[in-house]
Write a protein that holds these residues in place. Structure first.
Motif, short mmCIF file in Angstrom:
data_model
loop_
_atom_site.label_atom_id
_atom_site.label_comp_id
_atom_site.label_asym_id
_atom_site.label_seq_id
_atom_site.Cartn_x
_atom_site.Cartn_y
_atom_site.Cartn_z
N GLY A 1 61.36 32.66 -50.42
CA GLY A 1 61.56 33.42 -49.20
C GLY A 1 61.14 34.88 -49.29
O GLY A 1 61.36 35.65 -48.36
N LEU A 2 60.53 35.26 -50.42
CA LEU A 2 60.11 36.65 -50.60
C LEU A 2 58.78 36.91 -49.90
O LEU A 2 57.92 36.02 -49.86
CB LEU A 2 59.98 36.95 -52.09
CG LEU A 2 61.26 36.80 -52.91
CD1 LEU A 2 60.96 36.97 -54.40
CD2 LEU A 2 62.30 37.80 -52.45
N PRO A 3 58.58 38.12 -49.38
CA PRO A 3 57.30 38.44 -48.74
C PRO A 3 56.15 38.40 -49.74
O PRO A 3 56.30 38.83 -50.88
CB PRO A 3 57.49 39.87 -48.21
CG PRO A 3 58.92 40.22 -48.41
CD PRO A 3 59.52 39.23 -49.34
N LYS A 4 55.04 37.85 -49.30
CA LYS A 4 53.83 37.77 -50.13
C LYS A 4 52.68 38.33 -49.31
O LYS A 4 52.44 37.88 -48.18
CB LYS A 4 53.57 36.31 -50.52
CG LYS A 4 52.29 36.08 -51.28
CD LYS A 4 52.39 36.59 -52.69
CE LYS A 4 51.12 36.27 -53.46
NZ LYS A 4 51.05 36.96 -54.72
N ILE A 5 51.96 39.32 -49.86
CA ILE A 5 50.83 39.92 -49.15
C ILE A 5 49.56 39.25 -49.63
O ILE A 5 49.32 39.11 -50.83
CB ILE A 5 50.78 41.44 -49.41
CG1 ILE A 5 52.05 42.10 -48.85
CG2 ILE A 5 49.54 42.05 -48.75
CD1 ILE A 5 52.20 43.55 -49.19
N SER A 6 48.73 38.84 -48.67
CA SER A 6 47.48 38.15 -49.02
C SER A 6 46.49 39.11 -49.64
O SER A 6 46.57 40.33 -49.48
CB SER A 6 46.87 37.49 -47.78
OG SER A 6 46.33 38.46 -46.90
N GLN A 7 45.56 38.53 -50.34
CA GLN A 7 44.48 39.29 -50.98
C GLN A 7 43.17 38.89 -50.31
O GLN A 7 42.79 37.71 -50.31
CB GLN A 7 44.44 38.96 -52.47
CG GLN A 7 43.35 39.65 -53.22
CD GLN A 7 43.28 39.20 -54.67
OE1 GLN A 7 44.09 38.40 -55.13
NE2 GLN A 7 42.31 39.71 -55.39
N LYS A 8 42.48 39.87 -49.70
CA LYS A 8 41.18 39.60 -49.08
C LYS A 8 40.14 39.51 -50.18
O LYS A 8 39.99 40.42 -50.99
CB LYS A 8 40.82 40.70 -48.09
CG LYS A 8 39.46 40.49 -47.43
CD LYS A 8 39.05 41.67 -46.59
CE LYS A 8 38.72 42.80 -47.52
NZ LYS A 8 38.34 44.04 -46.99
N LEU A 9 39.41 38.40 -50.23
CA LEU A 9 38.40 38.17 -51.25
C LEU A 9 36.98 38.31 -50.73
O LEU A 9 36.05 38.55 -51.49
CB LEU A 9 38.58 36.78 -51.86
CG LEU A 9 39.98 36.50 -52.42
CD1 LEU A 9 40.12 35.04 -52.78
CD2 LEU A 9 40.25 37.39 -53.61
N LEU A 10 36.81 38.13 -49.42
CA LEU A 10 35.48 38.17 -48.81
C LEU A 10 35.62 38.58 -47.36
O LEU A 10 36.54 38.14 -46.67
CB LEU A 10 34.83 36.77 -48.88
CG LEU A 10 33.52 36.57 -48.11
CD1 LEU A 10 32.37 37.22 -48.85
CD2 LEU A 10 33.24 35.08 -47.89
N LEU A 11 34.71 39.42 -46.90
CA LEU A 11 34.59 39.75 -45.48
C LEU A 11 33.15 40.13 -45.25
O LEU A 11 32.64 41.08 -45.85
CB LEU A 11 35.51 40.92 -45.10
CG LEU A 11 35.45 41.31 -43.62
CD1 LEU A 11 36.06 40.20 -42.75
CD2 LEU A 11 36.17 42.62 -43.38
N GLU A 12 32.46 39.34 -44.41
CA GLU A 12 31.06 39.65 -44.14
C GLU A 12 30.65 39.12 -42.78
O GLU A 12 31.27 38.22 -42.23
CB GLU A 12 30.15 39.07 -45.23
CG GLU A 12 30.12 37.56 -45.31
CD GLU A 12 29.24 37.04 -46.45
OE1 GLU A 12 28.89 37.82 -47.34
OE2 GLU A 12 28.92 35.84 -46.42
#
Length: 195
Positions: free
Chosen positions: A66-77
């Motif tokens: 139930g703990l918050p997890k922040i996503s990791q952006k790996l690609l944006l194009e």
């Protein structure tokens, strides 16, 4: 219909709440991957720049315990598929902790379109191959859609034709999790948030 794409022969697709949901029925990715295809009438604030900004932001989900997890952006194009501009992104833990999510989004013919695959890390290499094949198969044709003014609500579209099956070589993997139902529910929720 305005959109056509191909999925591997061992995937099955079903319309749920106006969103196409596709999952592997055997082989690599079984119970470890889900694809969604959604479209709705684009509002006046929806632009390619806004889609890119949305897909660039890390997302916070409820992780293990139930703990918050922040996503990791790996690609944006930005890329063009069949002469249509798209935004592509890949995140880790943006939908489910420890799962990769690949996203494609565009505004086309008055519609906001989102395609995504979410898969377990263990099958990411093979799902990336599936994703690349799906990207190459996408064909859009302009639908007859009236633009929205600021007082109108977006309308979900079901003019996406059922995905067509294509042979895609796959590897087999042992079944580790049974998360298909959870993935479907989370992806429908996520797709409606993004577009």
């Amino acid at each position: 219909s305005f959109a056509r794409l191909e999925v591997p022969n061992n995937w099955a697709c079903k319309m749920l709440d106006g969103v196409w949901v596709c999952v592997p029925q055997s082989g690599e990715g079984l119970h470890l991957a889900t694809m969604t295809i959604a479209a709705k009438t684009a509002g006046p604030e929806e632009t390619m720049a806004a889609l890119k900004e949305s897909l660039a932001k890390p997302r916070t989900i409820k992780g293990r315990g139930g703990l918050p997890k922040i996503s990791q952006k790996l690609l944006l194009e930005e890329l063009a598929i069949d002469q249509v501009p798209w935004i592509e992104a890949k995140h880790l833990s943006s939908e489910i902790e420890g799962f990769y999510s690949h996203y494609l989004a565009t505004i086309f013919g008055g519609l906001s379109v989102m395609i995504s695959i979410t898969n377990d890390k263990e099958v990411d290499r093979s799902m990336t191959l599936v994703w690349d094949g799906i990207k190459k198969s996408i064909k859009l044709t302009a639908p007859a859609v009236q633009p929205l003014n600021s007082s109108q609500k977006p309308i979900p579209q079901i003019a996406v034709e059922p995905p067509v099956h294509q042979p895609v070589p796959g590897l087999s993997t042992p079944l580790k999790l049974t998360l298909a139902a959870i993935l479907v529910a989370l992806l429908i929720w996520a797709v409606t948030r993004f577009i």
